[in-house]
Design an enzyme around this catalytic site. Structure first.
Site, short mmCIF file in Angstrom:
data_model
loop_
_atom_site.label_atom_id
_atom_site.label_comp_id
_atom_site.label_asym_id
_atom_site.label_seq_id
_atom_site.Cartn_x
_atom_site.Cartn_y
_atom_site.Cartn_z
N GLY A 5 10.17 -1.26 4.43
CA GLY A 5 10.23 -0.38 5.11
C GLY A 5 8.95 0.07 6.06
CB ALA A 6 7.82 3.44 6.75
CE LYS B 258 9.74 6.94 0.56
NZ LYS B 258 10.84 6.81 1.55
CG ASN C 242 2.42 8.75 -1.64
OD1 ASN C 242 1.27 8.40 -1.36
ND2 ASN C 242 3.13 9.33 -0.82
CB ALA D 159 4.86 3.96 9.04
CE LYS E 135 -0.99 10.74 0.77
NZ LYS E 135 -0.33 9.51 1.17
CB SER F 297 7.83 9.83 3.82
OG SER F 297 7.28 10.26 2.69
CG LEU G 273 14.42 13.66 -2.66
CD1 LEU G 273 14.34 15.29 -2.88
CD2 LEU G 273 14.09 13.43 -1.01
CD GLU G 274 8.21 7.95 -3.12
OE1 GLU G 274 7.41 7.09 -3.61
OE2 GLU G 274 7.46 8.73 -2.44
N1 LIG Z 1 5.98 6.27 5.39
C1 LIG Z 1 5.25 7.14 5.27
O1 LIG Z 1 4.31 7.65 6.47
C2 LIG Z 1 3.99 6.95 3.81
C3 LIG Z 1 2.68 7.45 3.96
C4 LIG Z 1 1.79 7.33 2.62
C5 LIG Z 1 2.80 6.74 1.67
N2 LIG Z 1 3.80 6.45 1.54
C6 LIG Z 1 4.41 6.14 0.48
O2 LIG Z 1 4.49 4.62 0.69
C7 LIG Z 1 5.56 4.09 -0.24
C8 LIG Z 1 6.56 3.50 0.63
O3 LIG Z 1 7.32 4.33 1.48
P1 LIG Z 1 8.01 4.22 2.72
O4 LIG Z 1 7.99 5.23 3.64
O5 LIG Z 1 7.78 2.78 3.51
O6 LIG Z 1 9.43 4.02 2.10
P2 LIG Z 1 10.82 3.24 2.90
O7 LIG Z 1 10.47 3.29 4.55
O8 LIG Z 1 11.96 3.93 2.29
O9 LIG Z 1 10.66 1.63 2.55
C9 LIG Z 1 10.96 1.33 1.33
C10 LIG Z 1 11.61 -0.11 1.63
O10 LIG Z 1 12.11 -0.61 0.28
C11 LIG Z 1 13.02 -1.15 0.36
N3 LIG Z 1 13.62 -1.65 -1.20
C12 LIG Z 1 14.11 -0.58 -2.06
N4 LIG Z 1 14.17 -1.44 -3.08
C13 LIG Z 1 14.14 -2.66 -2.80
C14 LIG Z 1 14.48 -3.71 -3.60
N5 LIG Z 1 14.78 -3.96 -5.05
N6 LIG Z 1 14.09 -4.98 -3.25
C15 LIG Z 1 13.58 -5.23 -1.84
N7 LIG Z 1 13.55 -4.19 -0.95
C16 LIG Z 1 13.74 -2.92 -1.55
C17 LIG Z 1 13.96 -0.29 0.96
O11 LIG Z 1 15.22 -0.83 1.50
P3 LIG Z 1 16.43 0.03 1.73
O12 LIG Z 1 16.37 -0.16 3.32
O13 LIG Z 1 17.53 -1.06 1.53
O14 LIG Z 1 16.46 1.02 1.06
C18 LIG Z 1 12.97 0.08 2.03
O15 LIG Z 1 13.25 -0.61 3.37
C19 LIG Z 1 6.27 5.43 -0.78
O16 LIG Z 1 5.61 5.61 -2.29
C20 LIG Z 1 5.82 6.57 0.08
O17 LIG Z 1 5.67 7.89 -0.69
C21 LIG Z 1 4.77 6.35 2.58
#
Ligand SMILES: NC(=O)c1ccc[n+]([C@@H]2O[C@H](COP(=O)([O-])OP(=O)(O)OC[C@H]3O[C@@H](n4cnc5c(N)ncnc54)[C@H](OP(=O)(O)O)[C@@H]3O)[C@@H](O)[C@H]2O)c1
Length: 300
Positions: A4-5, A65, A92, A118, A169, A239, A250-251
């Site tokens: 994902g992101a 997540k 997180n 992202a 954080k 996010s 949601l987380e």
């Molecule tokens: N985005 C940010 O800017 C940001 C910044 C700091 C921290 N974070 C933290 O980083 C972590 C990741 O966040 P994110 O924003 O990257 O989330 P995201 O964009 O929702 O990405 C998560 C990815 O994991 C995939 N996924 C879920 N279950 C799976 C499984 N069983 N097997 C394979 N893939 C699977 C999801 O696929 P699906 O598309 O099928 O759901 C999605 O593509 C979180 O803890 C978030 O709080 C994010």
């Protein structure tokens, strides 16, 4: 695991630096495309949807997540083996090791603090808005992981006070993100005096819990945290807000829930976080119903 992101962006950086990257995803796509600094970049890496085909990795990077961790159990189980140096958890929260321990066997786990903005636009398409830093604990595993990201645009910072960085954080995650998600508004909502005061109260409670756990957090950090939001672009989101708007789970349990659990265990009152946890859990529950939120026009 989880392109994902965050997973998609850091995978792209590793691939660009010449590492063999394998993307383990839930919904398949042909190739990962990352928008960064106004450019569209493609990562030529295999995209796997079947954990049964997952090779053992030298490094395993989990970026689902936090609440999706258990669903990635089979990937983790398959990817961890003798040659695996470690499982880096790019999520997180504060309990990274506990989250994955059941599926990683003897493989060492490296928690991280993700400092990156992202978003995923659709499966296989990631937009990187800025920042690309991962904090890790000091030590040999953290050093190995930092070496992996040499020659990338990402930075891995080894911190001797890693737990403190994790909590700082967490303060953002419990004081700011829930209020954007619950109001459906971007960071500008914190400029309201009443919402700003609520955010400060949420952060103060979390700081009191952290201090009871032995961390040198200062009570004034709560005011500074909320004050800082006045200087970021008001249209910046979180996010948790994007997840709410998209009707995704949601987380809650891993962020506000962690403060509530630890507060209860240490005897520190956290009434504001309990209230926010209840509201977020109710929103989260609705996202898991087949039709999402109740349609008020559809009542008998
Ligand atoms: N985005 C940010 O800017 C940001 C910044 C700091 C921290 N974070 C933290 O980083 C972590 C990741 O966040 P994110 O924003 O990257 O989330 P995201 O964009 O929702 O990405 C998560 C990815 O994991 C995939 N996924 C879920 N279950 C799976 C499984 N069983 N097997 C394979 N893939 C699977 C999801 O696929 P699906 O598309 O099928 O759901 C999605 O593509 C979180 O803890 C978030 O709080 C994010």
């Amino acid at each position: 695991m989880g392109a994902g992101a965050i997973g998609g962006y850091f995978a792209y950086e590793l691939g660009r630096a010449g590492h063999d990257v394998v993307l383990c995803v839930r919904r398949g796509f042909d190739r990962l495309v990352v928008e960064t600094e106004g450019r569209l970049e493609t990562l030529d890496a295999p995209v796997l949807t079947d954990p049964g085909c997952c090779p053992i990795g030298e490094w395993v990077i989990l970026a689902t997540k936090a609440h999706q961790t258990a669903s990635a159990a089979e990937w983790l189980h398959r990817a961890c083996g003798g040659p695996t140096r470690g499982v880096a958890v790019l999520q997180n929260g504060i309990d990274h090791r506990d989250r994955v321990a059941s599926w990683t066997g003897n493989t060492p786990v490296l928690p991280t603090v993700v400092r990156c903005a992202a978003e995923v636009l659709f499966p296989g398409r990631v937009r990187h808005h800025g920042f690309s830093t991962l904090d890790v604990p000091d030590g040999s595993l953290g050093r190995d992981f930092a070496a992996l990201f040499a020659r990338t645009a990402a930075t891995v910072v080894q911190r001797d006070e890693f737990e403190l960085a994790q909590w700082r954080k967490l303060l953002q995650n419990v004081a700011i993100a829930p209020l954007t998600a619950l109001t459906g508004r971007r960071l500008e909502v914190l400029r309201r005096d009443d919402v700003g005061a609520l955010a400060t109260g949420l952060a103060r409670e979390a700081i009191a819990v952290g201090r009871a756990a032995g961390l040198p957090l200062a009570p004034e950090e709560a005011d500074a945290l909320v004050e800082e939001t006045r200087f970021v672009a008001p249209d910046m989101g979180t996010s948790m807000l994007y997840d709410r708007l998209a009707g995704r789970p949601l987380e809650v349990e891993e962020l506000t829930g962690a403060v509530v659990r630890k507060g209860n265990a240490l005897g520190v009152p956290v009434p504001l976080n309990i209230a926010i946890s209840a509201l977020l859990s109710a929103v989260d529950e609705a996202s898991r119903w087949p039709g999402g939120v109740v349609d008020l026009n559809d009542q008998p």
